[in-house]
Scaffold this motif. Structure first.
Motif, mmCIF file in Angstrom:
data_model
loop_
_atom_site.group_PDB
_atom_site.id
_atom_site.type_symbol
_atom_site.label_atom_id
_atom_site.label_comp_id
_atom_site.label_asym_id
_atom_site.label_seq_id
_atom_site.Cartn_x
_atom_site.Cartn_y
_atom_site.Cartn_z
ATOM 1 N N UNK A 1 0.814 -1.223 0.000
ATOM 2 C CA UNK A 1 0.000 0.000 0.000
ATOM 3 C C UNK A 1 0.852 1.280 0.000
ATOM 4 N N UNK A 2 2.152 1.130 0.285
ATOM 5 C CA UNK A 2 3.010 2.313 0.371
ATOM 6 C C UNK A 2 2.897 3.022 1.710
ATOM 7 N N UNK A 3 2.489 2.296 2.752
ATOM 8 C CA UNK A 3 2.411 2.898 4.097
ATOM 9 C C UNK A 3 3.763 2.715 4.787
ATOM 10 N N UNK A 4 4.204 3.760 5.509
ATOM 11 C CA UNK A 4 5.480 3.622 6.231
ATOM 12 C C UNK A 4 5.167 3.532 7.735
ATOM 13 N N UNK A 5 5.308 2.313 8.318
ATOM 14 C CA UNK A 5 4.921 2.135 9.731
ATOM 15 C C UNK A 5 6.012 2.602 10.693
ATOM 16 N N UNK A 6 5.584 3.159 11.849
ATOM 17 C CA UNK A 6 6.534 3.520 12.911
ATOM 18 C C UNK A 6 6.370 2.596 14.110
ATOM 19 N N UNK A 7 5.138 2.129 14.311
ATOM 20 C CA UNK A 7 4.867 1.258 15.450
ATOM 21 C C UNK A 7 3.722 0.325 15.057
ATOM 22 N N UNK A 8 3.883 -0.950 15.350
ATOM 23 C CA UNK A 8 2.862 -1.935 14.940
ATOM 24 C C UNK A 8 2.462 -2.753 16.169
ATOM 25 N N UNK A 9 1.152 -2.825 16.417
ATOM 26 C CA UNK A 9 0.690 -3.549 17.606
ATOM 27 C C UNK A 9 -0.573 -4.342 17.255
ATOM 28 N N UNK A 10 -0.617 -5.578 17.730
ATOM 29 C CA UNK A 10 -1.768 -6.420 17.404
ATOM 30 C C UNK A 10 -2.893 -6.211 18.407
ATOM 31 N N UNK A 11 -4.151 -6.169 17.948
ATOM 32 C CA UNK A 11 -5.289 -6.009 18.859
ATOM 33 C C UNK A 11 -5.757 -7.382 19.315
ATOM 34 N N UNK A 12 -6.704 -7.392 20.268
ATOM 35 C CA UNK A 12 -7.351 -8.663 20.584
ATOM 36 C C UNK A 12 -8.228 -9.059 19.392
ATOM 37 N N UNK A 13 -8.616 -10.329 19.347
ATOM 38 C CA UNK A 13 -9.478 -10.802 18.256
ATOM 39 C C UNK A 13 -10.906 -10.273 18.511
ATOM 40 N N UNK A 14 -11.584 -9.885 17.457
ATOM 41 C CA UNK A 14 -12.953 -9.359 17.598
ATOM 42 C C UNK A 14 -13.893 -10.170 16.698
ATOM 43 N N UNK A 15 -15.148 -10.200 17.149
ATOM 44 C CA UNK A 15 -16.177 -10.909 16.371
ATOM 45 C C UNK A 15 -17.311 -9.939 16.100
ATOM 46 N N UNK A 16 -17.912 -10.030 14.930
ATOM 47 C CA UNK A 16 -19.160 -9.293 14.713
ATOM 48 C C UNK A 16 -20.131 -10.211 13.979
ATOM 49 N N UNK A 17 -21.342 -10.279 14.521
ATOM 50 C CA UNK A 17 -22.324 -11.223 13.982
ATOM 51 C C UNK A 17 -23.397 -10.485 13.197
ATOM 52 N N UNK A 18 -23.551 -10.854 11.938
ATOM 53 C CA UNK A 18 -24.667 -10.368 11.124
ATOM 54 C C UNK A 18 -25.680 -11.508 11.018
ATOM 55 N N UNK A 19 -26.776 -11.277 10.289
ATOM 56 C CA UNK A 19 -27.796 -12.330 10.211
ATOM 57 C C UNK A 19 -27.235 -13.617 9.600
ATOM 58 N N UNK A 20 -26.538 -13.488 8.466
ATOM 59 C CA UNK A 20 -26.122 -14.703 7.761
ATOM 60 C C UNK A 20 -24.614 -14.943 7.778
ATOM 61 N N UNK A 21 -23.892 -14.015 8.309
ATOM 62 C CA UNK A 21 -22.438 -14.164 8.264
ATOM 63 C C UNK A 21 -21.842 -13.682 9.577
#
Ligand code: SF4
Length: 340
Positions: free
Chosen positions: A282-302
């Motif tokens: 993408x051409x992004x230049x990162x300075x700091x990278x941190x992983x988040x907790x896993x998230x879930x989102x529930x829709x009707x069919x997916x």
């Protein structure tokens, strides 16, 4: 069954008078207000709806104002409520009312039912509450109460079950009290004969005639047919930020969460090395990278299973909008990454 149902108005209406909750949309029977509240209440809890309802009417106090509102304003007013097609249909229907009915909400059932986003349930609710039509509004609450009342094990998610119940209720709608009867049934399902846990039969006005209560099978009803499991989608969400600006993208104008905003994301759950490769692409230049907790989102069919990466950038990549998330209609699925 019919004699069972014919005693409903006599038992429910006095109970409703004594026990009804004071809800903002019950303070008048203005069709715009009742219609808006019914649409907001689909899939959403009463407490959550109250604030949205007040803000929506403050911003758009008339059907005409709703018909003319910009899409971005509508999305912002609906932000967090989910099922955004509801608000798009509200506007479509407002425009139909302006064009076909001179800005006056129609009073005939067939005309109400013909408005965008209005199905049998909403048409029944608006018709009975606002215009005293004998039109039942059969939703999950009413199906649950009535299947217990009649000890009826027909699956409540089958259209035939709803159709048969609607026909039975139509026969007993009390002239002049149709709106109250609709609301009394809903209120009983919402506050006494609830969906989770044990129904509170000891304070129910129907306990003397309820067959499920007589037979001790309240908690076994209602019955639902087996559901297809939801499709699971894994994705990695990139929270690319610089100062207070984030990289944002607009979703397509049709399909899930149409026309709303999102953080850039890719399919699958990426590890750090793959994340860095994607940033490079993408051409992004990162300075700091941190992983988040896993998230879930529930829709009707997916169901989305998401891994987020917070990435402070020296430069945000081109090809995205750079802005403060608070100023964009960002659905809860993505907004949850910004919450503590
Ligand atoms: S008696 Fe119990 S099961 Fe029957 S309608 Fe009332 S709360 Fe529901």
């Amino acid at each position: 069954m019919d004699s069972l149902f014919s005693s409903l108005p006599g038992l429910l209406l006095p109970w409703y008078e004594r026990n009804k909750r004071d809800l903002p949309w019950r303070r008048d029977r203005e069709p715009y207000h009742v219609w808006l509240s019914e649409i907001m209440l689909q899939q959403t809890r009463v407490e959550a709806v109250k604030g949205y309802y007040a803000r929506f009417l403050d911003a758009l106090p008339t059907i005409e104002a709703l018909a003319e509102a910009p899409q971005e304003q509508l999305n912002k007013l609906w932000e967090g409520l989910g099922y955004y097609s509801r608000v798009r249909n509200l506007q479509k229907a407002a425009r139909q009312i302006m064009e076909l009915h001179g800005g006056i909400f129609p009073a005939a059932y067939a005309e109400i039912r013909a408005l965008a986003g209005i199905g049998d349930y909403t048409a029944g609710a608006v018709g009975s509450i606002c215009f005293e039509l004998p039109t039942p509004a059969v939703d999950g609450n009413v199906l649950r109460v009535c299947s217990r009342l009649a000890a009826d094990a027909s699956p409540i998610d089958r259209p035939q079950t709803k159709k048969a119940l609607t026909a039975s209720l139509e026969q007993v709608y009390p002239a002049g009290r149709c709106g109250d009867f609709t609301q009394a049934l809903m209120e009983l399902g919402a506050t006494v004969c609830g969906p989770n846990g044990t129904p509170q039969c000891e304070r129910c006005p129907l306990s003397r005639i309820c067959l499920a209560h007589r037979d001790g099978i309240e908690t076994e009803l209602p019955v639902k047919s087996a559901k297809k499991p939801r499709r699971m989608e894994e994705m990695t969400v990139f929270l690319l930020h610089q100062d207070h600006a984030y990289a944002l993208d607009k979703r397509p104008e049709s399909g899930l969460l149409a026309g709303l905003w999102e953080f850039p994301h890719v399919p699958g759950k990426l590890e750090l090395s793959q994340v860095l490769a994607q940033l490079d692409a993408w051409g992004a230049i990162p300075e700091e990278v941190e992983r988040s907790s896993e998230k879930t989102h529930i829709f009707t069919h997916v169901q989305w299973e998401m891994r987020g990466w917070y990435i402070r950038c020296r430069t945000l990549p081109e090809g995205f909008v750079h802005g403060r998330p608070a100023e964009y209609a960002l659905p809860t699925a993505f907004r949850q990454f910004l919450e503590p």
